[in-house]
Design a protein around this motif. Structure first.
Motif, PDB file in Angstrom:
ATOM      1  N   GLY A  54      20.562  69.669  76.081  1.00  0.00           N
ATOM      2  CA  GLY A  54      22.220  69.768  76.063  1.00  0.00           C
ATOM      3  C   GLY A  54      23.202  70.026  75.304  1.00  0.00           C
ATOM      4  N   VAL A  55      23.021  70.670  74.315  1.00  0.00           N
ATOM      5  CA  VAL A  55      23.377  70.770  73.558  1.00  0.00           C
ATOM      6  C   VAL A  55      23.716  72.653  72.865  1.00  0.00           C
ATOM      7  N   THR A  56      24.444  73.254  72.402  1.00  0.00           N
ATOM      8  CA  THR A  56      24.963  74.430  72.387  1.00  0.00           C
ATOM      9  C   THR A  56      25.493  74.853  71.073  1.00  0.00           C
ATOM     10  N   SER A  57      25.364  74.365  70.294  1.00  0.00           N
ATOM     11  CA  SER A  57      25.956  73.958  68.675  1.00  0.00           C
ATOM     12  C   SER A  57      25.502  73.299  68.186  1.00  0.00           C
ATOM     13  N   LEU A  58      25.222  73.489  66.438  1.00  0.00           N
ATOM     14  CA  LEU A  58      24.296  72.789  65.039  1.00  0.00           C
ATOM     15  C   LEU A  58      25.246  71.560  65.483  1.00  0.00           C
ATOM     16  N   ASP A  59      26.689  71.537  65.898  1.00  0.00           N
ATOM     17  CA  ASP A  59      27.806  70.582  65.333  1.00  0.00           C
ATOM     18  C   ASP A  59      27.697  69.285  66.487  1.00  0.00           C
ATOM     19  N   GLU A  60      26.440  69.533  67.406  1.00  0.00           N
ATOM     20  CA  GLU A  60      26.565  68.885  68.230  1.00  0.00           C
ATOM     21  C   GLU A  60      25.309  67.616  68.578  1.00  0.00           C
ATOM     22  N   LEU A  61      24.240  68.252  67.068  1.00  0.00           N
ATOM     23  CA  LEU A  61      22.992  67.666  66.828  1.00  0.00           C
ATOM     24  C   LEU A  61      23.030  65.885  65.977  1.00  0.00           C
ATOM     25  N   HIS A  62      22.506  64.827  66.519  1.00  0.00           N
ATOM     26  CA  HIS A  62      22.593  64.208  65.471  1.00  0.00           C
ATOM     27  C   HIS A  62      21.159  63.157  66.354  1.00  0.00           C
ATOM     28  N   PRO A  63      20.650  61.763  65.126  1.00  0.00           N
ATOM     29  CA  PRO A  63      19.871  60.850  65.949  1.00  0.00           C
ATOM     30  C   PRO A  63      19.477  59.897  66.862  1.00  0.00           C
ATOM     31  N   GLY A  64      20.373  60.003  67.579  1.00  0.00           N
ATOM     32  CA  GLY A  64      20.206  59.977  68.149  1.00  0.00           C
ATOM     33  C   GLY A  64      19.519  60.626  70.107  1.00  0.00           C
ATOM     34  N   LEU A  65      19.922  62.016  69.010  1.00  0.00           N
ATOM     35  CA  LEU A  65      18.486  62.612  70.154  1.00  0.00           C
ATOM     36  C   LEU A  65      17.358  62.793  70.153  1.00  0.00           C
TER      37      LEU A  65
END
Length: 426
Positions: free
Chosen positions: A383-394
Protein backbone atom coordinates in the motif's frame (compact mmCIF):
# COMPACT_ATOMS: atom_id res chain seq x y z
CA UNK A 1 58.08 -49.02 -24.13
CA UNK A 2 60.09 -46.31 -22.28
CA UNK A 3 59.80 -42.75 -23.49
CA UNK A 4 62.73 -40.98 -25.13
CA UNK A 5 64.36 -38.56 -22.68
CA UNK A 6 63.90 -35.81 -25.30
CA UNK A 7 60.20 -36.39 -25.70
CA UNK A 8 57.89 -33.63 -24.38
CA UNK A 9 55.38 -35.01 -21.90
CA UNK A 10 51.72 -34.77 -22.85
CA UNK A 11 49.70 -32.20 -20.90
CA UNK A 12 47.34 -33.56 -18.25
CA UNK A 13 43.77 -34.18 -19.39
CA UNK A 14 41.40 -31.27 -18.83
CA UNK A 15 39.10 -31.46 -15.79
CA UNK A 16 35.59 -32.76 -16.41
CA UNK A 17 33.27 -30.00 -17.59
CA UNK A 18 31.23 -28.26 -14.93
CA UNK A 19 27.52 -27.51 -15.19
CA UNK A 20 26.53 -25.36 -18.13
CA UNK A 21 25.81 -21.71 -17.43
CA UNK A 22 22.18 -20.98 -18.35
CA UNK A 23 21.39 -18.05 -20.64
CA UNK A 24 20.96 -14.76 -18.82
CA UNK A 25 17.42 -14.24 -20.10
CA UNK A 26 16.30 -17.41 -18.31
CA UNK A 27 17.26 -16.10 -14.85
CA UNK A 28 14.36 -14.47 -13.02
CA UNK A 29 15.49 -14.39 -9.38
CA UNK A 30 18.62 -13.93 -7.30
CA UNK A 31 18.49 -17.64 -6.52
CA UNK A 32 18.82 -18.41 -10.23
CA UNK A 33 22.03 -16.37 -10.32
CA UNK A 34 23.37 -18.17 -7.25
CA UNK A 35 22.62 -21.53 -8.87
CA UNK A 36 24.35 -20.47 -12.09
CA UNK A 37 27.46 -19.65 -10.06
CA UNK A 38 28.01 -23.37 -9.54
CA UNK A 39 29.68 -23.20 -12.96
CA UNK A 40 32.47 -21.06 -11.49
CA UNK A 41 35.93 -22.61 -11.19
CA UNK A 42 36.22 -24.41 -7.85
CA UNK A 43 38.43 -21.76 -6.23
CA UNK A 44 36.27 -18.86 -7.38
CA UNK A 45 33.12 -20.52 -6.09
CA UNK A 46 34.75 -21.38 -2.76
CA UNK A 47 36.05 -17.84 -2.28
CA UNK A 48 32.77 -16.12 -3.08
CA UNK A 49 30.29 -18.49 -1.46
CA UNK A 50 32.29 -19.39 1.64
CA UNK A 51 31.64 -18.06 5.12
CA UNK A 52 33.24 -18.43 8.53
CA UNK A 53 33.53 -21.87 10.18
CA UNK A 54 30.04 -23.46 10.42
CA UNK A 55 28.38 -20.74 8.29
CA UNK A 56 25.70 -20.16 10.95
CA UNK A 57 25.73 -16.38 10.68
CA UNK A 58 25.75 -16.63 6.89
CA UNK A 59 22.54 -18.67 7.04
CA UNK A 60 21.02 -16.57 9.84
CA UNK A 61 21.37 -13.43 7.74
CA UNK A 62 18.85 -14.96 5.34
CA UNK A 63 16.60 -16.90 7.71
CA UNK A 64 16.07 -13.87 9.97
CA UNK A 65 14.61 -11.97 7.02
CA UNK A 66 12.32 -14.91 6.30
CA UNK A 67 11.09 -14.96 9.90
CA UNK A 68 9.89 -11.35 9.73
CA UNK A 69 6.43 -11.04 8.24
CA UNK A 70 4.77 -8.26 6.28
CA UNK A 71 1.58 -6.45 7.30
CA UNK A 72 0.07 -5.20 4.03
CA UNK A 73 -2.30 -2.24 3.87
CA UNK A 74 -5.15 -2.44 1.36
CA UNK A 75 -7.39 -0.06 -0.55
CA UNK A 76 -4.57 2.35 -1.17
CA UNK A 77 -4.14 3.96 -4.57
CA UNK A 78 -0.88 2.46 -5.79
CA UNK A 79 -1.51 3.03 -9.50
CA UNK A 80 1.12 5.74 -9.80
CA UNK A 81 4.87 5.27 -10.22
CA UNK A 82 6.91 3.98 -7.30
CA UNK A 83 9.66 6.37 -6.23
CA UNK A 84 12.80 4.49 -5.17
CA UNK A 85 15.03 7.56 -5.16
CA UNK A 86 17.00 8.40 -2.03
CA UNK A 87 20.39 9.76 -1.01
CA UNK A 88 23.53 8.24 0.43
CA UNK A 89 25.80 10.62 2.33
CA UNK A 90 24.21 13.57 0.57
CA UNK A 91 24.40 12.11 -2.94
CA UNK A 92 21.28 11.23 -4.92
CA UNK A 93 20.80 7.65 -6.10
CA UNK A 94 17.94 6.11 -8.05
CA UNK A 95 17.48 3.15 -5.72
CA UNK A 96 18.26 2.31 -2.08
CA UNK A 97 20.06 -0.82 -3.27
CA UNK A 98 23.84 -0.44 -3.62
CA UNK A 99 26.88 -2.54 -4.43
CA UNK A 100 28.69 -3.49 -1.23
CA UNK A 101 32.49 -3.70 -1.37
CA UNK A 102 33.64 -6.97 -2.93
CA UNK A 103 37.12 -8.37 -3.49
CA UNK A 104 38.93 -9.77 -6.52
CA UNK A 105 36.19 -9.32 -9.10
CA UNK A 106 38.38 -10.61 -11.92
CA UNK A 107 38.06 -14.10 -10.47
CA UNK A 108 34.51 -13.95 -11.86
CA UNK A 109 34.90 -11.82 -14.99
CA UNK A 110 37.92 -10.17 -16.67
CA UNK A 111 36.38 -6.71 -16.26
CA UNK A 112 35.79 -7.25 -12.53
CA UNK A 113 34.99 -4.10 -10.59
CA UNK A 114 35.10 -2.03 -13.79
CA UNK A 115 32.04 -3.91 -15.03
CA UNK A 116 30.41 -3.53 -11.62
CA UNK A 117 31.03 0.21 -11.77
CA UNK A 118 29.62 0.59 -15.27
CA UNK A 119 26.50 -1.35 -14.27
CA UNK A 120 26.00 0.78 -11.16
CA UNK A 121 26.37 3.97 -13.17
CA UNK A 122 23.84 2.79 -15.74
CA UNK A 123 21.38 1.97 -12.96
CA UNK A 124 22.08 5.13 -10.99
CA UNK A 125 23.08 3.28 -7.81
CA UNK A 126 26.11 3.55 -5.57
CA UNK A 127 29.18 1.34 -5.71
CA UNK A 128 31.55 0.88 -2.78
CA UNK A 129 34.98 -0.06 -4.13
CA UNK A 130 37.08 -2.30 -1.89
CA UNK A 131 40.75 -1.89 -1.06
CA UNK A 132 40.95 -5.54 -2.19
CA UNK A 133 39.53 -4.87 -5.65
CA UNK A 134 41.24 -6.35 -8.70
CA UNK A 135 41.97 -2.91 -10.18
CA UNK A 136 43.31 0.38 -8.83
CA UNK A 137 40.55 2.84 -8.00
CA UNK A 138 41.64 5.15 -10.81
CA UNK A 139 41.22 2.38 -13.39
CA UNK A 140 37.69 1.71 -12.17
CA UNK A 141 36.82 5.40 -12.36
CA UNK A 142 38.30 5.63 -15.87
CA UNK A 143 36.21 2.66 -16.97
CA UNK A 144 33.09 4.32 -15.60
CA UNK A 145 33.88 7.66 -17.22
CA UNK A 146 34.45 6.02 -20.58
CA UNK A 147 31.12 4.21 -20.39
CA UNK A 148 28.65 5.25 -23.07
CA UNK A 149 25.64 5.11 -20.74
CA UNK A 150 26.36 7.12 -17.59
CA UNK A 151 23.35 7.87 -15.41
CA UNK A 152 22.71 11.53 -14.62
CA UNK A 153 23.57 12.23 -11.00
CA UNK A 154 20.49 14.27 -10.14
CA UNK A 155 20.95 16.08 -6.87
CA UNK A 156 24.70 15.58 -6.85
CA UNK A 157 26.94 18.55 -6.39
CA UNK A 158 30.16 17.13 -7.80
CA UNK A 159 31.60 14.43 -9.98
CA UNK A 160 30.18 15.61 -13.30
CA UNK A 161 27.69 13.12 -14.72
CA UNK A 162 28.89 10.29 -12.50
CA UNK A 163 26.91 8.76 -9.70
CA UNK A 164 29.43 9.19 -6.86
CA UNK A 165 31.27 6.06 -5.78
CA UNK A 166 32.52 5.31 -2.29
CA UNK A 167 35.84 3.83 -1.19
CA UNK A 168 36.12 1.07 1.39
CA UNK A 169 39.31 1.12 3.43
CA UNK A 170 41.16 -1.65 5.21
CA UNK A 171 43.83 0.16 7.21
CA UNK A 172 47.31 -1.09 6.33
CA UNK A 173 49.87 -1.91 9.02
CA UNK A 174 52.01 0.58 7.13
CA UNK A 175 49.78 3.62 7.61
CA UNK A 176 51.64 5.53 4.91
CA UNK A 177 50.22 3.13 2.31
CA UNK A 178 46.68 3.85 3.47
CA UNK A 179 47.36 7.57 3.46
CA UNK A 180 48.49 7.35 -0.16
CA UNK A 181 45.35 5.41 -1.11
CA UNK A 182 43.14 8.01 0.54
CA UNK A 183 44.98 10.84 -1.17
CA UNK A 184 44.59 9.12 -4.53
CA UNK A 185 40.87 8.63 -3.91
CA UNK A 186 40.44 12.29 -3.01
CA UNK A 187 42.33 13.39 -6.14
CA UNK A 188 39.82 11.59 -8.36
CA UNK A 189 37.15 14.09 -7.33
CA UNK A 190 34.23 11.68 -7.52
CA UNK A 191 34.54 9.69 -4.31
CA UNK A 192 31.56 10.53 -2.15
CA UNK A 193 32.91 9.16 1.11
CA UNK A 194 35.06 6.55 2.84
CA UNK A 195 33.75 3.36 4.42
CA UNK A 196 36.15 2.18 7.13
CA UNK A 197 35.80 -1.57 7.71
CA UNK A 198 35.87 -2.30 11.44
CA UNK A 199 34.61 -5.89 11.71
CA UNK A 200 37.68 -7.62 10.30
CA UNK A 201 40.85 -6.73 12.24
CA UNK A 202 41.80 -10.29 11.33
CA UNK A 203 40.22 -12.51 8.70
CA UNK A 204 37.66 -15.14 9.69
CA UNK A 205 38.31 -18.83 9.11
CA UNK A 206 36.63 -19.66 5.79
CA UNK A 207 37.15 -23.38 5.50
CA UNK A 208 35.75 -23.92 1.99
CA UNK A 209 38.18 -21.28 0.70
CA UNK A 210 41.12 -22.78 2.59
CA UNK A 211 40.54 -26.27 1.13
CA UNK A 212 41.09 -25.24 -2.50
CA UNK A 213 44.60 -24.31 -3.56
CA UNK A 214 44.99 -20.67 -4.63
CA UNK A 215 46.41 -19.42 -7.91
CA UNK A 216 49.44 -17.49 -6.68
CA UNK A 217 49.26 -15.06 -9.59
CA UNK A 218 46.12 -13.44 -8.16
CA UNK A 219 46.82 -9.91 -6.94
CA UNK A 220 45.06 -7.02 -5.25
CA UNK A 221 46.91 -3.94 -6.55
CA UNK A 222 45.61 -1.36 -4.08
CA UNK A 223 46.38 -3.59 -1.12
CA UNK A 224 49.69 -4.62 -2.67
CA UNK A 225 49.10 -8.29 -1.88
CA UNK A 226 49.05 -11.54 -3.81
CA UNK A 227 47.55 -14.97 -3.23
CA UNK A 228 49.50 -17.80 -1.69
CA UNK A 229 49.29 -21.20 -0.06
CA UNK A 230 50.70 -22.34 3.25
CA UNK A 231 50.23 -24.98 5.91
CA UNK A 232 46.83 -23.56 6.81
CA UNK A 233 45.46 -23.83 3.29
CA UNK A 234 44.90 -21.51 0.38
CA UNK A 235 42.43 -19.02 1.84
CA UNK A 236 42.46 -15.88 -0.31
CA UNK A 237 40.93 -13.75 2.41
CA UNK A 238 43.34 -14.88 5.11
CA UNK A 239 46.55 -14.78 3.09
CA UNK A 240 45.80 -11.62 1.15
CA UNK A 241 44.44 -9.88 4.24
CA UNK A 242 47.60 -10.18 6.32
CA UNK A 243 48.40 -6.50 5.69
CA UNK A 244 45.34 -5.35 7.67
CA UNK A 245 46.19 -3.45 10.85
CA UNK A 246 44.57 -5.16 13.85
CA UNK A 247 45.47 -2.24 16.12
CA UNK A 248 42.91 0.17 14.62
CA UNK A 249 40.82 1.67 17.43
CA UNK A 250 38.35 4.49 18.06
CA UNK A 251 41.14 7.02 18.45
CA UNK A 252 42.19 6.37 14.84
CA UNK A 253 39.07 8.07 13.51
CA UNK A 254 40.89 11.34 14.09
CA UNK A 255 43.79 10.07 11.97
CA UNK A 256 41.37 9.09 9.21
CA UNK A 257 39.78 12.54 9.22
CA UNK A 258 43.20 14.15 8.90
CA UNK A 259 43.88 12.05 5.80
CA UNK A 260 40.74 13.26 4.03
CA UNK A 261 39.66 16.58 2.55
CA UNK A 262 37.53 18.52 5.06
CA UNK A 263 33.91 17.48 4.97
CA UNK A 264 34.49 14.05 3.43
CA UNK A 265 31.82 11.71 4.85
CA UNK A 266 33.01 8.74 6.90
CA UNK A 267 30.99 5.56 7.49
CA UNK A 268 31.91 2.71 9.82
CA UNK A 269 31.31 -0.66 8.15
CA UNK A 270 30.83 -3.60 10.46
CA UNK A 271 28.79 -2.23 13.39
CA UNK A 272 26.99 -5.14 15.07
CA UNK A 273 25.71 -3.85 18.42
CA UNK A 274 23.74 -0.92 19.76
CA UNK A 275 26.63 -0.07 22.07
CA UNK A 276 29.00 0.45 19.13
CA UNK A 277 26.33 2.31 17.15
CA UNK A 278 25.97 4.82 19.97
CA UNK A 279 29.72 5.19 20.30
CA UNK A 280 30.07 5.69 16.54
CA UNK A 281 27.48 8.47 16.56
CA UNK A 282 29.17 10.12 19.53
CA UNK A 283 32.48 9.88 17.63
CA UNK A 284 31.00 12.00 14.86
CA UNK A 285 30.80 9.57 11.95
CA UNK A 286 28.36 10.35 9.16
CA UNK A 287 26.93 6.86 8.79
CA UNK A 288 27.06 3.43 10.32
CA UNK A 289 27.02 0.32 8.16
CA UNK A 290 25.47 -2.66 9.91
CA UNK A 291 27.37 -5.64 8.51
CA UNK A 292 28.91 -8.92 9.59
CA UNK A 293 30.95 -9.36 6.40
CA UNK A 294 28.29 -11.64 4.96
CA UNK A 295 28.97 -14.10 7.77
CA UNK A 296 32.60 -14.31 6.65
CA UNK A 297 34.24 -12.93 9.81
CA UNK A 298 32.82 -14.11 13.13
CA UNK A 299 30.42 -17.04 13.07
CA UNK A 300 27.37 -16.80 15.39
CA UNK A 301 27.52 -13.00 15.26
CA UNK A 302 23.97 -11.64 14.97
CA UNK A 303 22.06 -11.50 11.72
CA UNK A 304 22.18 -7.93 10.46
CA UNK A 305 18.41 -7.40 10.30
CA UNK A 306 18.35 -8.27 14.02
CA UNK A 307 20.94 -5.58 14.66
CA UNK A 308 18.59 -3.05 13.04
CA UNK A 309 15.91 -4.20 15.50
CA UNK A 310 18.41 -3.85 18.34
CA UNK A 311 19.10 -0.25 17.33
CA UNK A 312 15.38 0.46 17.14
CA UNK A 313 14.86 -0.98 20.62
CA UNK A 314 17.97 0.33 22.41
CA UNK A 315 19.07 3.53 20.66
CA UNK A 316 16.45 4.79 18.19
CA UNK A 317 18.02 8.25 18.22
CA UNK A 318 20.82 6.85 16.05
CA UNK A 319 18.50 6.86 13.03
CA UNK A 320 17.85 10.58 13.48
CA UNK A 321 21.54 11.50 13.73
CA UNK A 322 23.25 9.42 11.03
CA UNK A 323 22.39 7.36 8.00
CA UNK A 324 22.27 3.63 8.58
CA UNK A 325 23.27 1.17 5.87
CA UNK A 326 22.96 -2.61 6.06
CA UNK A 327 23.96 -5.69 4.07
CA UNK A 328 24.06 -9.44 4.60
CA UNK A 329 21.58 -12.06 3.42
CA UNK A 330 19.64 -9.82 1.02
CA UNK A 331 18.19 -12.02 -1.71
CA UNK A 332 14.73 -10.60 -2.40
CA UNK A 333 13.01 -7.26 -2.78
CA UNK A 334 11.03 -8.14 0.34
CA UNK A 335 14.32 -8.27 2.25
CA UNK A 336 15.20 -4.77 1.06
CA UNK A 337 11.72 -3.58 2.03
CA UNK A 338 12.04 -4.99 5.56
CA UNK A 339 15.43 -3.37 6.13
CA UNK A 340 14.12 -0.02 4.92
CA UNK A 341 11.08 -0.31 7.21
CA UNK A 342 13.46 -0.78 10.16
CA UNK A 343 15.34 2.42 9.44
CA UNK A 344 18.01 1.53 6.87
CA UNK A 345 18.74 4.34 4.44
CA UNK A 346 20.18 1.96 1.86
CA UNK A 347 20.72 -1.79 1.51
CA UNK A 348 23.89 -3.38 0.15
CA UNK A 349 24.38 -6.51 -1.92
CA UNK A 350 27.81 -8.16 -2.10
CA UNK A 351 27.82 -11.83 -3.10
CA UNK A 352 24.79 -11.24 -5.28
CA UNK A 353 26.46 -8.72 -7.56
CA UNK A 354 29.38 -11.12 -8.00
CA UNK A 355 26.90 -13.79 -9.05
CA UNK A 356 25.54 -11.24 -11.51
CA UNK A 357 29.08 -10.48 -12.68
CA UNK A 358 29.17 -14.06 -13.93
CA UNK A 359 27.39 -12.52 -16.95
CA UNK A 360 29.45 -9.33 -17.06
CA UNK A 361 28.04 -5.83 -16.80
CA UNK A 362 24.72 -6.94 -18.27
CA UNK A 363 24.36 -9.61 -15.59
CA UNK A 364 24.95 -7.13 -12.77
CA UNK A 365 22.37 -4.81 -14.24
CA UNK A 366 19.83 -7.58 -14.54
CA UNK A 367 20.47 -8.78 -10.99
CA UNK A 368 19.81 -5.34 -9.51
CA UNK A 369 16.85 -4.73 -11.82
CA UNK A 370 15.22 -7.90 -10.48
CA UNK A 371 15.63 -6.70 -6.90
CA UNK A 372 14.29 -3.25 -7.83
CA UNK A 373 11.27 -4.81 -9.52
CA UNK A 374 10.59 -7.02 -6.50
CA UNK A 375 10.94 -4.04 -4.17
CA UNK A 376 8.45 -2.02 -6.23
CA UNK A 377 5.98 -4.92 -6.23
CA UNK A 378 6.33 -5.37 -2.47
CA UNK A 379 5.74 -1.68 -1.87
CA UNK A 380 2.57 -1.61 -3.96
CA UNK A 381 1.22 -4.77 -2.33
CA UNK A 382 1.84 -3.14 1.07
CA UNK A 383 0.00 0.00 0.00
CA UNK A 384 2.90 2.44 -0.43
CA UNK A 385 4.63 4.06 -3.40
CA UNK A 386 7.44 6.06 -1.77
CA UNK A 387 10.29 5.17 0.57
CA UNK A 388 9.09 7.98 2.84
CA UNK A 389 6.01 5.91 3.64
CA UNK A 390 7.93 2.94 5.05
CA UNK A 391 7.89 2.34 8.81
CA UNK A 392 8.21 -0.58 11.28
CA UNK A 393 4.44 -0.97 11.56
CA UNK A 394 4.44 -2.63 8.15
CA UNK A 395 6.31 -5.57 9.71
CA UNK A 396 5.51 -8.34 12.17
CA UNK A 397 8.73 -9.09 14.05
CA UNK A 398 7.28 -11.20 16.88
CA UNK A 399 9.04 -14.35 15.67
CA UNK A 400 12.46 -12.78 16.27
CA UNK A 401 11.82 -10.22 19.01
CA UNK A 402 13.06 -12.60 21.69
CA UNK A 403 16.48 -12.61 19.95
CA UNK A 404 16.90 -8.84 20.23
CA UNK A 405 18.88 -7.43 23.21
CA UNK A 406 16.99 -4.99 25.42
CA UNK A 407 19.84 -2.67 26.36
CA UNK A 408 22.81 -0.97 24.73
CA UNK A 409 24.88 -1.77 27.82
CA UNK A 410 27.80 -4.17 27.52
CA UNK A 411 26.53 -6.22 30.47
CA UNK A 412 24.66 -9.50 30.09
CA UNK A 413 21.01 -9.04 31.15
CA UNK A 414 21.34 -11.36 34.16
CA UNK A 415 24.77 -13.10 34.23
CA UNK A 416 26.87 -10.69 36.29
CA UNK A 417 29.84 -12.96 37.00
CA UNK A 418 33.32 -11.69 36.19
CA UNK A 419 36.47 -13.75 35.85
CA UNK A 420 38.99 -13.18 38.59
CA UNK A 421 42.56 -12.24 37.61
CA UNK A 422 44.86 -15.22 37.22
CA UNK A 423 46.68 -16.07 40.42
CA UNK A 424 43.98 -14.69 42.72
CA UNK A 425 42.50 -16.94 45.40
CA UNK A 426 38.94 -18.22 45.03
Amino acid sequence: MPESPNRVASPPPPPPPGPLKPPLHTLISSHDFAAAASAFPAKTYAFISSAATDCLTHRANTTAYAAIGLRPRVLRDVSGPVDLGTSMLGRHVRSPIFCSPTSLGTLVHPDGECALGRACQALGIAQVVSTSASFPLGDIVDAIRSSSTPAPAAGSDSGGDMIPIFFQLYVDKDRAKSERLLAAAAALGCVGGVFLTVDAPVMGKREADERVRADESVRAPMAGTRAGNDGGGGGLGRIMGQYVDASVAWADLAWLRRCLPPGTPVALKGVQTAADAVRAVDAGVDAIFVSNHGGRSLDTAPATILVLLELQRCCPHVFDRVQVFVDGGVARGTDVFKALCLGATAVGVGRGVLYGLNYGEEGVRRYIEILNEELETTMRLCGVTSLDELHPGLLNTRAVDHLVPESAADDHPYAKWRRKPQGSKL
